[in-house]
Design a protein around this motif. Structure first.
Motif, PDB file in Angstrom:
ATOM      1  N   GLY A  50       0.851  -1.025  -0.013  1.00  0.00           N
ATOM      2  CA  GLY A  50       0.160   0.046  -0.011  1.00  0.00           C
ATOM      3  C   GLY A  50       0.913   1.237   0.010  1.00  0.00           C
ATOM      4  O   GLY A  50       2.005   1.199   0.511  1.00  0.00           O
ATOM      5  N   MET A  52       1.376   5.243   1.201  1.00  0.00           N
ATOM      6  CA  MET A  52       1.175   6.384   2.292  1.00  0.00           C
ATOM      7  C   MET A  52       1.124   7.783   1.367  1.00  0.00           C
ATOM      8  O   MET A  52       2.289   8.169   1.376  1.00  0.00           O
ATOM      9  CB  MET A  52       2.036   5.983   3.303  1.00  0.00           C
ATOM     10  CG  MET A  52       1.907   4.840   4.119  1.00  0.00           C
ATOM     11  SD  MET A  52       3.045   4.633   5.616  1.00  0.00           S
ATOM     12  CE  MET A  52       3.159   3.286   5.910  1.00  0.00           C
ATOM     13  N   TRP A  84       4.817   8.260  10.688  1.00  0.00           N
ATOM     14  CA  TRP A  84       3.821   7.454  10.161  1.00  0.00           C
ATOM     15  C   TRP A  84       3.607   6.206  11.187  1.00  0.00           C
ATOM     16  O   TRP A  84       4.005   5.717  11.550  1.00  0.00           O
ATOM     17  CB  TRP A  84       3.786   6.634   8.685  1.00  0.00           C
ATOM     18  CG  TRP A  84       4.194   7.807   7.907  1.00  0.00           C
ATOM     19  CD1 TRP A  84       5.427   8.425   7.381  1.00  0.00           C
ATOM     20  CD2 TRP A  84       3.450   8.320   6.692  1.00  0.00           C
ATOM     21  NE1 TRP A  84       5.296   8.996   6.166  1.00  0.00           N
ATOM     22  CE2 TRP A  84       4.083   9.221   5.825  1.00  0.00           C
ATOM     23  CE3 TRP A  84       2.192   8.288   6.497  1.00  0.00           C
ATOM     24  CZ2 TRP A  84       3.672   9.854   5.087  1.00  0.00           C
ATOM     25  CZ3 TRP A  84       1.526   8.801   5.601  1.00  0.00           C
ATOM     26  CH2 TRP A  84       2.193   9.722   4.786  1.00  0.00           C
ATOM     27  N   ILE A  86       1.888   2.783  11.243  1.00  0.00           N
ATOM     28  CA  ILE A  86       1.996   1.984  10.053  1.00  0.00           C
ATOM     29  C   ILE A  86       0.450   1.044   9.949  1.00  0.00           C
ATOM     30  O   ILE A  86       0.049   0.829   9.037  1.00  0.00           O
ATOM     31  CB  ILE A  86       3.114   0.612  10.493  1.00  0.00           C
ATOM     32  CG1 ILE A  86       4.365   1.152  10.497  1.00  0.00           C
ATOM     33  CG2 ILE A  86       2.788  -0.629   9.745  1.00  0.00           C
ATOM     34  CD1 ILE A  86       4.809   1.490   9.057  1.00  0.00           C
ATOM     35  N   SER A  88      -2.563   2.297  10.666  1.00  0.00           N
ATOM     36  CA  SER A  88      -3.583   3.311  10.155  1.00  0.00           C
ATOM     37  C   SER A  88      -3.123   3.954   8.656  1.00  0.00           C
ATOM     38  O   SER A  88      -3.987   4.615   8.105  1.00  0.00           O
ATOM     39  CB  SER A  88      -3.820   4.539  11.165  1.00  0.00           C
ATOM     40  OG  SER A  88      -2.504   5.341  11.327  1.00  0.00           O
ATOM     41  N   ARG A  89      -1.635   3.791   8.496  1.00  0.00           N
ATOM     42  CA  ARG A  89      -1.127   4.424   7.279  1.00  0.00           C
ATOM     43  C   ARG A  89      -1.453   5.704   6.989  1.00  0.00           C
ATOM     44  O   ARG A  89      -1.739   6.382   5.913  1.00  0.00           O
ATOM     45  CB  ARG A  89      -1.758   3.522   6.170  1.00  0.00           C
ATOM     46  CG  ARG A  89      -1.358   2.319   6.028  1.00  0.00           C
ATOM     47  CD  ARG A  89      -1.758   1.501   4.578  1.00  0.00           C
ATOM     48  NE  ARG A  89      -1.488   0.219   4.538  1.00  0.00           N
ATOM     49  CZ  ARG A  89      -1.870  -0.651   3.984  1.00  0.00           C
ATOM     50  NH1 ARG A  89      -2.851  -0.150   2.730  1.00  0.00           N
ATOM     51  NH2 ARG A  89      -1.609  -1.818   3.841  1.00  0.00           N
ATOM     52  N   ARG A  90      -1.544   6.401   8.329  1.00  0.00           N
ATOM     53  CA  ARG A  90      -1.838   7.955   8.307  1.00  0.00           C
ATOM     54  C   ARG A  90      -0.434   8.699   8.977  1.00  0.00           C
ATOM     55  O   ARG A  90       0.099   7.959   9.636  1.00  0.00           O
ATOM     56  CB  ARG A  90      -2.931   8.079   8.983  1.00  0.00           C
ATOM     57  CG  ARG A  90      -4.207   7.686   8.217  1.00  0.00           C
ATOM     58  CD  ARG A  90      -5.608   8.067   9.160  1.00  0.00           C
ATOM     59  NE  ARG A  90      -6.632   7.371   8.721  1.00  0.00           N
ATOM     60  CZ  ARG A  90      -7.573   7.925   7.686  1.00  0.00           C
ATOM     61  NH1 ARG A  90      -7.437   9.136   7.521  1.00  0.00           N
ATOM     62  NH2 ARG A  90      -8.513   7.471   7.290  1.00  0.00           N
ATOM     63  N   THR A  91      -0.423  10.063   8.739  1.00  0.00           N
ATOM     64  CA  THR A  91       0.444  10.547   9.214  1.00  0.00           C
ATOM     65  C   THR A  91       0.229  11.107  10.926  1.00  0.00           C
ATOM     66  O   THR A  91      -0.858  11.616  11.099  1.00  0.00           O
ATOM     67  CB  THR A  91       0.675  12.124   8.717  1.00  0.00           C
ATOM     68  OG1 THR A  91       1.186  12.075   7.304  1.00  0.00           O
ATOM     69  CG2 THR A  91       1.770  12.868   9.283  1.00  0.00           C
TER      70      THR A  91
END
Length: 102
Positions: A50, A52, A84, A86, A88-91
């Motif tokens: 995925g 990011m 990041w 991991i 949630s794959r969000r900042t």
């Protein structure tokens, strides 16, 4: 000497001479072919999981904690550093370096 067709659809045979005196760049060409094959093997060795999204410019470095895989840092060419999550794959956190013109 050897005759072969470039493609199966070709009607005429192509003359092939593998004499190393006539083909001085053959080693360099084969080296580049082998190097590209290895690079492609590395690219397709693991599935893409995925992306990011968030950086505006290209990412130049990434770092992780060797004991935890919960967060990673990434740094972009525009001076943007992000932490990041991991899962949630969000900042989680963002640091932007302000470039001043002098």
């Amino acid at each position: 000497y050897q005759f072969s067709r470039e493609r199966s659809q070709d009607l005429e045979r192509v003359f092939r001479n593998y004499d190393p005196n006539l083909r001085t760049q053959e080693k360099a060409v084969e080296y580049v072919r082998a190097l590209n094959a290895v690079k492609l093997d590395k690219i397709f060795a693991r599935p893409f999981i995925g992306a990011m999204d968030g950086h505006i410019d290209g990412v130049s470095c990434m770092a992780k904690n060797p004991t935890q895989l919960k967060w990673i840092f990434s740094g972009a060419m525009d001076g943007d550093i992000r932490l990041w999550g991991i899962a949630s794959r969000r900042t989680v956190c963002q640091v932007i370096k302000v470039l001043s013109e002098t």
